[in-house]
Write an enzyme that holds these catalytic residues in place. Structure first.
Site, mmCIF file in Angstrom:
data_model
loop_
_atom_site.group_PDB
_atom_site.id
_atom_site.type_symbol
_atom_site.label_atom_id
_atom_site.label_comp_id
_atom_site.label_asym_id
_atom_site.label_seq_id
_atom_site.Cartn_x
_atom_site.Cartn_y
_atom_site.Cartn_z
ATOM 1 N N CYS A 1 0.699 -0.692 0.060
ATOM 2 C CA CYS A 1 -0.144 0.201 0.037
ATOM 3 C C CYS A 1 1.207 1.686 -0.185
ATOM 4 O O CYS A 1 2.590 1.266 -0.673
ATOM 5 C CB CYS A 1 -1.044 0.158 1.471
ATOM 6 S SG CYS A 1 -0.358 0.140 2.462
ATOM 7 N N PHE A 2 0.609 2.335 0.166
ATOM 8 C CA PHE A 2 1.491 3.860 0.501
ATOM 9 C C PHE A 2 2.658 3.431 1.669
ATOM 10 O O PHE A 2 3.388 3.803 1.181
ATOM 11 C CB PHE A 2 -0.060 4.535 0.584
ATOM 12 C CG PHE A 2 0.929 5.924 0.629
ATOM 13 C CD1 PHE A 2 1.973 6.783 -0.491
ATOM 14 C CD2 PHE A 2 1.838 7.621 1.613
ATOM 15 C CE1 PHE A 2 2.400 8.360 -0.886
ATOM 16 C CE2 PHE A 2 2.370 8.270 1.263
ATOM 17 C CZ PHE A 2 2.907 8.312 0.106
#
Length: 375
Positions: A94-95
């Site tokens: 994810c980020f």
């Protein structure tokens, strides 16, 4: 749950990447070959983000679980499972490598029985590694800039060199005012990521330096990153020479024949030709101020007649008139001015065979001493 932090290996081994960020994040920047299979879509992410700001983390997590539940949750887990089964050596992220990738990992394990690793630090860590790759290459590698008049075939020569770094390829743009392609350009971050991976792999293969085509600050709308641009502004020049008629023929092939075929392949015969014609005239119009009103209008008339002839019976010969006029009256004088101001940087000049032989002979570009070196 397993995490992976060997970012170098991920890019060198072309490890399959499952990006679980929202589509809007993916569109702003991603890595070569990554597939977007989000935990939350854009609307869900926005709702959760608003909830986090107003009510805190626990409320936001609870909202996220309620939004991604039931059939929505099952469909997303099925998509992740299909990716994991097709790419057992892959990773997800994810980020920042936090909650979203952890939840994806947990659901994959609990619902599909698949243990799939996530990237420590997520997208942000991978992106940081590639920025460092570019910075390190700019500082540590030899660079030679390949220059030459418009139409000499610099990009073709770059493609013949294992140490060639084709920025125009990564920008999906030919570099000139007429260089747009029907398929459009990547996001700036994608452009930077793509050539950083290219440099990383070439350095790992043993290349201590790169040959890069002479470009401006921008290739279309993609900006050459500052560390690399500053390095190239100081790098030695090698100039490729080509007869005028051969240059005209190459531009005719690349910017008329091939470009028209690409538009028609993408859009259909008639819509494609209409879009190609409009783009060609639009690109000429961008030079109107530099050309001056009378010269611009004269060239536009020549181009319009050539397009009409091409539309009516497929004849492209008339395009040579505006190409030759634009080369003699605009591009060649502009190049002569630039060359005068960089004369002290020129190491070598010659025809295609001579330049290719010279670049292939430079040990600072091919030396194996940095195989697997710092990046």
């Amino acid at each position: 749950m397993k995490t992976v932090a060997d970012y170098r290996h991920i890019f060198l081994a072309d490890v399959p990447l499952m990006d679980v960020r929202a589509p809007v994040e993916f569109g702003q920047g991603a890595f070569p070959g990554a597939i977007n299979l989000p935990l939350m879509n854009d609307s869900e992410r926005q709702q959760v983000g608003t909830c986090y700001k107003q009510r805190g983390q626990q409320a936001a997590i609870a909202l996220g679980h309620s939004l991604v539940s039931g059939e929505v949750k099952r469909a997303r887990i099925a998509a992740w499972a299909a990716f994991a089964q097709a790419h057992p050596q892959g990773v997800l992220y994810c980020f920042r490598g936090g909650l979203r990738s952890q939840i994806t990992q947990q659901w994959l394990q609990a619902e599909a029985g698949i243990a799939y690793p996530r990237v420590a630090g997520g997208y942000k860590a991978l992106r940081g590694f590639l920025l460092q790759t570019t910075q390190a290459a700019a500082q540590e590698c030899a660079f030679v800039v390949l220059g030459g008049l418009t139409g000499t075939g610099k990009t073709e020569l770059i493609a013949q060199l294992p140490c060639g770094l084709d920025l125009e390829h990564h920008a999906n743009h030919r570099g000139s005012s007429f260089g747009q392609r029907v398929t459009g350009q990547p996001a700036q971050i994608n452009f930077e990521n793509q050539f950083a991976v290219d440099m990383l792999r070439k350095r790992a293969a043993g290349h201590a330096g790169f040959v890069v085509e002479d470009e401006g600050r921008h290739i279309g709308r993609c900006a050459v990153p500052l560390p690399l641009r500053l390095r190239l502004e100081q790098a030695p020049l090698v100039l490729l020479e080509e007869p005028f008629d051969a240059r005209v023929e190459r531009i005719l092939r690349d910017y008329v024949v091939d470009a028209c075929a690409q538009f028609q392949a993408a859009l259909g015969a008639l819509p494609g030709f209409a879009a190609f014609s409009a783009r060609l005239l639009e690109n000429l119009d961008k030079l109107a101020k530099r050309l001056g009103g009378d010269r611009h209008q004269a060239l536009r008339s020549i181009m319009a007649r050539a397009l009409a002839a091409q539309a009516s019976h497929g004849e492209v010969a008339a395009h040579r008139d505006w190409i030759a006029t634009l080369l003699r009256g605009y591009y060649d004088p502009m190049y002569a001015y630039q060359r005068h101001h960089r004369a002290g940087r020129t190491l070598f000049q010659g025809d295609r065979a001579a330049v290719l032989a010279y670049l292939q002979s430079r040990e600072d570009l091919q030396a194996p001493g940095l195989a697997g070196g710092a990046a």
